[in-house]
Scaffold this motif. Structure first.
Motif, PDB file in Angstrom:
ATOM      1  N   LEU A  56      49.305  30.823  42.311  1.00 28.31           N
ATOM      2  CA  LEU A  56      49.847  32.264  41.201  1.00 28.31           C
ATOM      3  C   LEU A  56      48.401  32.261  40.581  1.00 28.31           C
ATOM      4  O   LEU A  56      48.438  31.687  39.884  1.00 28.31           O
ATOM      5  N   VAL A  57      48.658  34.070  40.851  1.00 31.31           N
ATOM      6  CA  VAL A  57      47.556  34.708  39.288  1.00 31.31           C
ATOM      7  C   VAL A  57      48.873  34.984  38.875  1.00 31.31           C
ATOM      8  O   VAL A  57      49.112  36.047  38.643  1.00 31.31           O
ATOM      9  N   ALA A  58      48.395  34.668  37.337  1.00 30.42           N
ATOM     10  CA  ALA A  58      48.785  35.438  35.757  1.00 30.42           C
ATOM     11  C   ALA A  58      48.526  36.540  35.557  1.00 30.42           C
ATOM     12  O   ALA A  58      46.925  36.196  34.783  1.00 30.42           O
ATOM     13  N   GLY A  59      48.666  37.250  36.475  1.00 32.54           N
ATOM     14  CA  GLY A  59      47.592  38.801  35.015  1.00 32.54           C
ATOM     15  C   GLY A  59      46.907  39.177  36.153  1.00 32.54           C
ATOM     16  O   GLY A  59      46.612  38.455  36.320  1.00 32.54           O
ATOM     17  N   ALA A  60      47.072  40.424  36.387  1.00 30.58           N
ATOM     18  CA  ALA A  60      46.232  41.214  36.922  1.00 30.58           C
ATOM     19  C   ALA A  60      45.636  42.132  36.383  1.00 30.58           C
ATOM     20  O   ALA A  60      44.982  43.524  37.122  1.00 30.58           O
ATOM     21  N   GLY A  61      44.916  42.059  35.030  1.00 37.72           N
ATOM     22  CA  GLY A  61      43.828  42.417  35.144  1.00 37.72           C
ATOM     23  C   GLY A  61      42.387  42.230  36.018  1.00 37.72           C
ATOM     24  O   GLY A  61      42.174  41.783  36.890  1.00 37.72           O
ATOM     25  N   VAL A  62      41.819  42.782  34.800  1.00 37.02           N
ATOM     26  CA  VAL A  62      40.112  42.361  35.872  1.00 37.02           C
ATOM     27  C   VAL A  62      39.487  40.675  35.181  1.00 37.02           C
ATOM     28  O   VAL A  62      39.539  40.763  36.691  1.00 37.02           O
ATOM     29  N   SER A  63      40.019  39.851  34.665  1.00 41.10           N
ATOM     30  CA  SER A  63      39.647  38.540  35.410  1.00 41.10           C
ATOM     31  C   SER A  63      40.965  38.244  36.311  1.00 41.10           C
ATOM     32  O   SER A  63      40.616  37.609  37.233  1.00 41.10           O
ATOM     33  N   GLY A  64      42.431  38.293  36.578  1.00 37.49           N
ATOM     34  CA  GLY A  64      43.009  38.465  37.294  1.00 37.49           C
ATOM     35  C   GLY A  64      42.630  39.284  38.268  1.00 37.49           C
ATOM     36  O   GLY A  64      42.694  38.150  39.494  1.00 37.49           O
ATOM     37  N   ARG A  65      41.978  39.689  38.509  1.00 35.92           N
ATOM     38  CA  ARG A  65      41.514  40.739  39.622  1.00 35.92           C
ATOM     39  C   ARG A  65      40.589  39.273  40.729  1.00 35.92           C
ATOM     40  O   ARG A  65      40.128  39.343  42.082  1.00 35.92           O
ATOM     41  N   SER A  66      39.588  39.134  39.909  1.00 39.71           N
ATOM     42  CA  SER A  66      38.545  38.873  40.141  1.00 39.71           C
ATOM     43  C   SER A  66      38.814  37.117  41.180  1.00 39.71           C
ATOM     44  O   SER A  66      38.253  36.835  40.834  1.00 39.71           O
ATOM     45  N   ALA A  67      39.508  36.827  39.921  1.00 39.03           N
ATOM     46  CA  ALA A  67      40.644  35.635  39.985  1.00 39.03           C
ATOM     47  C   ALA A  67      40.469  35.005  41.298  1.00 39.03           C
ATOM     48  O   ALA A  67      41.185  34.644  42.437  1.00 39.03           O
ATOM     49  N   ALA A  68      41.800  36.745  41.833  1.00 33.48           N
ATOM     50  CA  ALA A  68      42.708  36.272  43.151  1.00 33.48           C
ATOM     51  C   ALA A  68      41.825  36.777  44.420  1.00 33.48           C
ATOM     52  O   ALA A  68      41.658  35.815  45.078  1.00 33.48           O
ATOM     53  N   THR A 100      45.815  30.509  49.448  1.00 36.52           N
ATOM     54  CA  THR A 100      47.529  32.004  49.629  1.00 36.52           C
ATOM     55  C   THR A 100      47.416  32.169  48.505  1.00 36.52           C
ATOM     56  O   THR A 100      47.792  31.502  47.401  1.00 36.52           O
ATOM     57  N   VAL A 101      47.791  33.171  47.744  1.00 37.94           N
ATOM     58  CA  VAL A 101      47.286  33.946  46.978  1.00 37.94           C
ATOM     59  C   VAL A 101      48.577  34.475  46.444  1.00 37.94           C
ATOM     60  O   VAL A 101      49.365  35.778  47.205  1.00 37.94           O
ATOM     61  N   THR A 102      49.252  34.535  45.246  1.00 40.56           N
ATOM     62  CA  THR A 102      50.557  35.392  44.874  1.00 40.56           C
ATOM     63  C   THR A 102      49.879  35.733  43.074  1.00 40.56           C
ATOM     64  O   THR A 102      49.284  34.949  42.589  1.00 40.56           O
ATOM     65  N   VAL A 103      50.000  37.595  43.557  1.00 40.41           N
ATOM     66  CA  VAL A 103      49.992  37.457  42.121  1.00 40.41           C
ATOM     67  C   VAL A 103      50.915  38.237  41.083  1.00 40.41           C
ATOM     68  O   VAL A 103      51.752  39.166  41.747  1.00 40.41           O
TER      69      VAL A 103
END
Length: 252
Positions: A11-23, A32-35
């Motif tokens: 689970l990626v918490a946060g849809a900002g710049v770093s969240g997008r890159s992490a996902a 398997t990724v959830t944002v």
């Protein structure tokens, strides 16, 4: 050989710049990724990740069943309901920088990390490092809190990373062991997030964990104290502020 993230539910918490890159990095690694993000509008901007197989869910306050790992954006406080629920359920929570480190360590030749933190001067210092090393012919990039997510720098395959790290990023980093690191200085800042100056200093001190070389600022009491703490490196180089800046600022 399968990587450590292949087949894991993250689970990626946060849809900002770093969240997008992490996902993006996790999807590439076979996870398997959830944002999730409090803003549904911010998630809309990640439609390309959904096309790659990520699930986008607004406003989660607890990890979905079966979540193996949570990767949080640095601004999320430890007491955020989602992160607190993850910890209570025994789910590990890390940041994008820690994710970048773990991905880097899977490489045959990991990058050499030069980590810089402090209340003031971080961006100037990592920019100087990048310029000096590029002039010497080194494949280096400045990343982290300076703008470029560390996970993107790792995936690009640079030889050396000049990494600017905030106290927030360091809080969520548990195994990062940069080749060399420095705490430039410490003053009261972000106390609403950390709770106290000592807790803020503890977060900054994590930059020294496991290094080969620790650099301290002899003009700053906190810098010298943190560099000599329990996570101190094997070698300590102590420089005064004047000694660090004068050669750079002198005319050529």
């Amino acid at each position: 050989m399968a990587g450590r993230f292949e087949g894991r539910n993250v689970l990626v918490a946060g849809a900002g710049v770093s969240g997008r890159s992490a996902a993006e990095a996790l999807l590439a690694a076979g996870a398997t990724v959830t944002v999730t993000d409090a803003s549904a509008d911010r998630l809309v901007a990640l439609a390309s990740l959904q096309a790659q197989g990520a699930e986008l869910v607004a406003g989660l306050v607890e990890p979905p069943a079966g979540t193996d790992l949570v990767v949080t954006s640095p601004g999320w406080r430890p007491d955020a309901p989602l992160l607190a629920a993850a910890v209570a359920a025994g789910v590990e929570v890390i940041g994008e920088v820690e994710l970048a480190w773990r991905l880097d360590q899977e490489k045959e030749v990991p990058a050499r990390w030069l980590a810089v933190t402090g209340t003031n001067g971080k961006t100037t210092t990592v920019s100087m490092l990048e310029s000096i090393l590029r002039a010497a012919g080194v494949d280096v990039v400045a990343c982290g809190n300076v703008g470029l997510p560390v996970v993107d720098a790792v995936r690009a395959g640079h030889e050396v990373l000049a990494v600017e790290l905030s106290s927030f990023q360091l809080h969520w980093s548990d195994s990062v062991a940069a080749f060399a690191a420095v705490v430039l200085n410490l003053a009261a800042d972000h106390l609403d997030w950390h709770g106290s100056l000592d807790a803020y200093g503890d977060a900054k001190a994590k930059v020294y964990a496991g290094n080969s070389v620790a650099v301290a600022n002899a003009d700053d009491e906190w810098s010298t104290r943190l560099s000599a703490g329990p996570s101190a490196a094997r070698k300590l180089s102590t420089l005064s502020t004047i000694a660090m800046t004068a050669p750079v600022l002198a005319p050529v």
